[in-house]
Design a protein around this motif. Structure first.
Motif, PDB file in Angstrom:
ATOM      1  N   PHE A  51      -3.364  -9.707  -2.767  1.00 22.73           N
ATOM      2  CA  PHE A  51      -3.999  -8.523  -3.332  1.00 22.73           C
ATOM      3  C   PHE A  51      -5.204  -8.137  -2.478  1.00 22.73           C
ATOM      4  N   VAL A  52      -5.273  -6.877  -2.097  1.00 24.41           N
ATOM      5  CA  VAL A  52      -6.352  -6.451  -1.205  1.00 24.41           C
ATOM      6  C   VAL A  52      -7.723  -6.633  -1.852  1.00 24.41           C
ATOM      7  N   PHE A  53      -7.810  -6.501  -3.181  1.00 25.07           N
ATOM      8  CA  PHE A  53      -9.125  -6.614  -3.816  1.00 25.07           C
ATOM      9  C   PHE A  53      -9.671  -8.041  -3.784  1.00 25.07           C
ATOM     10  N   ASP A  54      -8.825  -9.018  -3.472  1.00 21.37           N
ATOM     11  CA  ASP A  54      -9.340 -10.386  -3.319  1.00 21.37           C
ATOM     12  C   ASP A  54     -10.326 -10.484  -2.163  1.00 21.37           C
ATOM     13  N   ALA A  55     -10.259  -9.522  -1.241  1.00 18.02           N
ATOM     14  CA  ALA A  55     -11.187  -9.528  -0.105  1.00 18.02           C
ATOM     15  C   ALA A  55     -12.618  -9.267  -0.548  1.00 18.02           C
ATOM     16  N   LEU A  56     -12.806  -8.681  -1.737  1.00 16.88           N
ATOM     17  CA  LEU A  56     -14.156  -8.401  -2.224  1.00 16.88           C
ATOM     18  C   LEU A  56     -14.992  -9.669  -2.359  1.00 16.88           C
ATOM     19  N   GLU A  57     -14.338 -10.768  -2.723  1.00 19.29           N
ATOM     20  CA  GLU A  57     -15.080 -12.001  -2.988  1.00 19.29           C
ATOM     21  C   GLU A  57     -15.758 -12.555  -1.746  1.00 19.29           C
ATOM     22  N   SER A  58     -15.206 -12.275  -0.556  1.00 18.70           N
ATOM     23  CA  SER A  58     -15.807 -12.794   0.672  1.00 18.70           C
ATOM     24  C   SER A  58     -16.510 -11.708   1.479  1.00 18.70           C
ATOM     25  N   ALA A  59     -16.504 -10.470   0.969  1.00 17.08           N
ATOM     26  CA  ALA A  59     -17.164  -9.376   1.681  1.00 17.08           C
ATOM     27  C   ALA A  59     -18.677  -9.444   1.479  1.00 17.08           C
ATOM     28  N   LYS A  60     -19.404  -9.071   2.506  1.00 15.22           N
ATOM     29  CA  LYS A  60     -20.866  -8.993   2.389  1.00 15.22           C
ATOM     30  C   LYS A  60     -21.242  -7.712   1.651  1.00 15.22           C
ATOM     31  N   ASN A  61     -22.130  -7.858   0.686  1.00 17.63           N
ATOM     32  CA  ASN A  61     -22.668  -6.723  -0.072  1.00 17.63           C
ATOM     33  C   ASN A  61     -21.602  -5.782  -0.627  1.00 17.63           C
ATOM     34  N   PRO A  62     -20.585  -6.302  -1.302  1.00 23.81           N
ATOM     35  CA  PRO A  62     -19.555  -5.406  -1.854  1.00 23.81           C
ATOM     36  C   PRO A  62     -20.175  -4.464  -2.885  1.00 23.81           C
ATOM     37  N   LEU A  63     -19.702  -3.234  -2.886  1.00 25.19           N
ATOM     38  CA  LEU A  63     -20.302  -2.205  -3.726  1.00 25.19           C
ATOM     39  C   LEU A  63     -19.215  -1.510  -4.536  1.00 25.19           C
ATOM     40  N   VAL A  64     -19.550  -1.128  -5.762  1.00 27.59           N
ATOM     41  CA  VAL A  64     -18.633  -0.390  -6.620  1.00 27.59           C
ATOM     42  C   VAL A  64     -19.297   0.932  -7.010  1.00 27.59           C
ATOM     43  N   LEU A  65     -18.580   2.028  -6.800  1.00 19.89           N
ATOM     44  CA  LEU A  65     -19.082   3.367  -7.101  1.00 19.89           C
ATOM     45  C   LEU A  65     -18.222   4.001  -8.179  1.00 19.89           C
ATOM     46  N   GLU A  66     -18.869   4.582  -9.172  1.00 18.12           N
ATOM     47  CA  GLU A  66     -18.127   5.245 -10.250  1.00 18.12           C
ATOM     48  C   GLU A  66     -17.603   6.602  -9.802  1.00 18.12           C
ATOM     49  N   GLY A  67     -16.358   6.873 -10.153  1.00 20.67           N
ATOM     50  CA  GLY A  67     -15.770   8.183  -9.931  1.00 20.67           C
ATOM     51  C   GLY A  67     -15.265   8.757 -11.237  1.00 20.67           C
ATOM     52  N   LEU A  68     -14.911  10.026 -11.226  1.00 21.29           N
ATOM     53  CA  LEU A  68     -14.373  10.663 -12.418  1.00 21.29           C
ATOM     54  C   LEU A  68     -12.852  10.693 -12.347  1.00 21.29           C
ATOM     55  N   ARG A  69     -12.217  10.363 -13.449  1.00 18.33           N
ATOM     56  CA  ARG A  69     -10.757  10.354 -13.499  1.00 18.33           C
ATOM     57  C   ARG A  69     -10.186  11.726 -13.122  1.00 18.33           C
ATOM     58  N   CYS A  70     -10.788  12.786 -13.622  1.00 22.22           N
ATOM     59  CA  CYS A  70     -10.250  14.122 -13.366  1.00 22.22           C
ATOM     60  C   CYS A  70     -10.353  14.510 -11.897  1.00 22.22           C
ATOM     61  N   ASP A  71     -11.248  13.878 -11.163  1.00 19.99           N
ATOM     62  CA  ASP A  71     -11.431  14.176  -9.740  1.00 19.99           C
ATOM     63  C   ASP A  71     -10.703  13.212  -8.818  1.00 19.99           C
ATOM     64  N   GLU A  72     -10.372  12.025  -9.317  1.00 23.79           N
ATOM     65  CA  GLU A  72      -9.993  10.932  -8.417  1.00 23.79           C
ATOM     66  C   GLU A  72      -8.637  10.288  -8.677  1.00 23.79           C
ATOM     67  N   PHE A  73      -8.125  10.368  -9.920  1.00 25.71           N
ATOM     68  CA  PHE A  73      -7.045   9.437 -10.237  1.00 25.71           C
ATOM     69  C   PHE A  73      -6.015  10.002 -11.202  1.00 25.71           C
ATOM     70  N   SER A  74      -4.763  10.039 -10.761  1.00 24.39           N
ATOM     71  CA  SER A  74      -3.616  10.308 -11.623  1.00 24.39           C
ATOM     72  C   SER A  74      -2.396   9.710 -10.940  1.00 24.39           C
TER      73      SER A  74
END
Length: 476
Positions: free
Chosen positions: A375-398
């Protein structure tokens, strides 16, 4: 077939010699195909995965959920144009884009089988008026950014052995949808054999082993092995905008997201969308043992998915929707064959076609085989300074996951129409909507006109003659 004896000896010594059980009855072409598959199999890796994942019999989660905390994230700003933090991020992101430091990357190894569509998923018509396929929508979004920032943006497309030729031919027959063919890079996702409960490689036919994709996390390895990363470095690219093929709303070239990633000195950043309801089938951004991670919905107990915070909102609200930015150097390090920090494999119990004792192909009704995937998101655990940004469903995801019902082509087209309606209304246009806020007629705005609301409003207001708002309206 000069390599037959060598390959057979290797498989016999590894306890996998049964893959040659029907060798004597195969045609020359079937023998050649089987040998080409077997050449790609890493027997040492299979043996290691069997030992550590299958035979270890880890039936219970290794996560102590009592120590799990929701991950912090940068909250979405309702007024980005007046927010100095978001404006700083935008400025930094746009500077990097103009400098040619960003590439787009779509994971597109799957077929549209679950949708009743017998072709690569990226070729499925999905826009509400012109019925553009996913690939065309993505290409036009990249072209829009290229025109805006005055730069060519490389587009990487990860295919698979089951659809590589079809996808390459599709792009070629459509002249890469206006992109420079030299900057569209195709490479194949890795595959790994499925095994039975004894760790034996499953034969899906007399001359074919059951191969399964090695998961979206396999993209890091594939980018390095294919030479795609080397090519990006030659072009001066430093950052990769990662997304999956089934989401036409994705904001591929997002200067805000890129800017926050750069300012945070992050090696890997992610977009999150607040969950629509407690048991929505998305991963959850969490903190575990002091590290950012994603816990899949199938692994997180329902009581945690439904847990509320002190304000009555969902505690684990940050949903993972497969939108990331990764540093090229980070991918190169994680995907290298000699890397000390490779992504871990996971094992899943799935339905895998197999041969019965009489050599007949059986399509099982229940899970019978084990697939290994990363899983690509497993790379977050070893990444330096991983960041999460909020997006809006209506703008970003369907996303399009199912043939009918939730997350289907119908709901995706609905969401696209809602987005276009919101843009028009932001420009002062009055629209008739139904009780579910969906426009009562089909409308579509091409990314070649605008790929976000702010740009649309500016371009719409600059039109001397504005089109009539009607059913079938298409704006390009």
């Amino acid at each position: 077939m000069s390599n037959y004896a060598e390959i057979r000896e290797k498989f016999e010594k590894s306890g996998q010699g049964h893959v040659f059980k029907y060798w004597g009855g195969l045609t020359d072409s079937q023998k050649s195909r089987l040998l080409s598959q077997l050449e790609e199999v890493d027997l040492e890796e299979i043996a290691h995965l069997n030992e550590t994942l299958l035979f270890a019999n880890k039936t219970e989660s290794q996560v102590d959920f009592s120590r799990l905390e929701p991950a912090p994230y940068v909250k979405y700003s309702e007024n980005k144009e007046a927010d100095p933090v978001w404006q700083k991020a935008k400025s930094v992101g746009e500077e990097a884009i103009r400098a040619g430091k960003l590439a787009a990357f779509v994971v597109a190894g799957g077929q549209g089988t679950r949708l009743g569509y017998d072709a690569p998923k990226g070729t499925l018509p999905i826009s509400p008026v012109k019925h553009k396929p996913f690939f065309q929508i993505f290409a036009e979004k990249i072209r829009c950014a290229q025109e805006k920032y005055g730069v060519e943006i490389p587009f990487m497309v990860m295919t698979s052995i089951i659809n590589h030729t079809q996808i390459c031919d599709f792009f070629k027959s459509n002249a890469c949808f206006g992109l420079n063919p030299e900057k569209v890079v195709f490479f194949k996702q890795g595959f790994i054999p499925s095994v039975d409960k004894f760790g034996k490689i499953i034969l899906s036919d007399k001359g074919e082993i059951a191969l399964a994709p090695n998961g979206h996390g396999g993209c890091l390895r594939a980018m390095v092995r294919s030479g795609a990363i080397a090519k990006l470095k030659e072009l001066g690219v430093e950052y990769i905008s990662y997304f999956q093929v089934d989401n036409p709303l994705v904001n591929i070239i997002d200067p805000y997201f890129l800017g926050f990633h750069i300012l945070g000195n992050s090696e890997m950043s992610s977009k999150m969308i607040p969950k629509a309801y407690p048991l929505e089938k998305v991963g959850h951004f969490c903190i575990y043992n002091g590290k950012l991670c994603v816990i899949e919905y199938s692994d997180l107990p329902a009581s945690y998915q439904e847990m509320r915070d002190e304000n009555g909102g969902l505690k684990f609200v940050a949903g993972s929707v497969a939108i990331h930015i990764l540093n090229v150097d980070f991918v190169e390090a994680k995907g290298a064959d000699d890397s000390d920090c490779k992504l871990p494999f996971h094992v899943a119990f799935k339905k895998v076609p197999f041969l019965d004792q009489g050599g007949n192909v059986v399509k099982p009704e229940k899970p019978n085989g084990y697939k290994y995937e990363m899983f690509v998101f497993d790379a977050l655990e070893s990444a330096k300074n991983p960041l999460v940004l909020e997006g809006l469903r209506c703008d970003e995801f369907s996303a399009v996951k199912n043939k009918e019902g939730i997350d289907s082509p119908a709901t995706c087209k609905r969401d696209q129409k809602r987005q276009f309606a919101e843009w028009l209304e932001a420009a002062g246009v009055s629209l008739e909507r139904d009780s579910e806020k969906t426009p009562v007629y089909d409308i579509e705005i091409s990314p070649l006109f605008a790929s976000n609301k702010a740009d649309f409003v500016e371009k719409w207001n600059a039109l001397e003659k504005k089109p009539e708002i009607r059913d079938g309206l298409y704006i390009e």
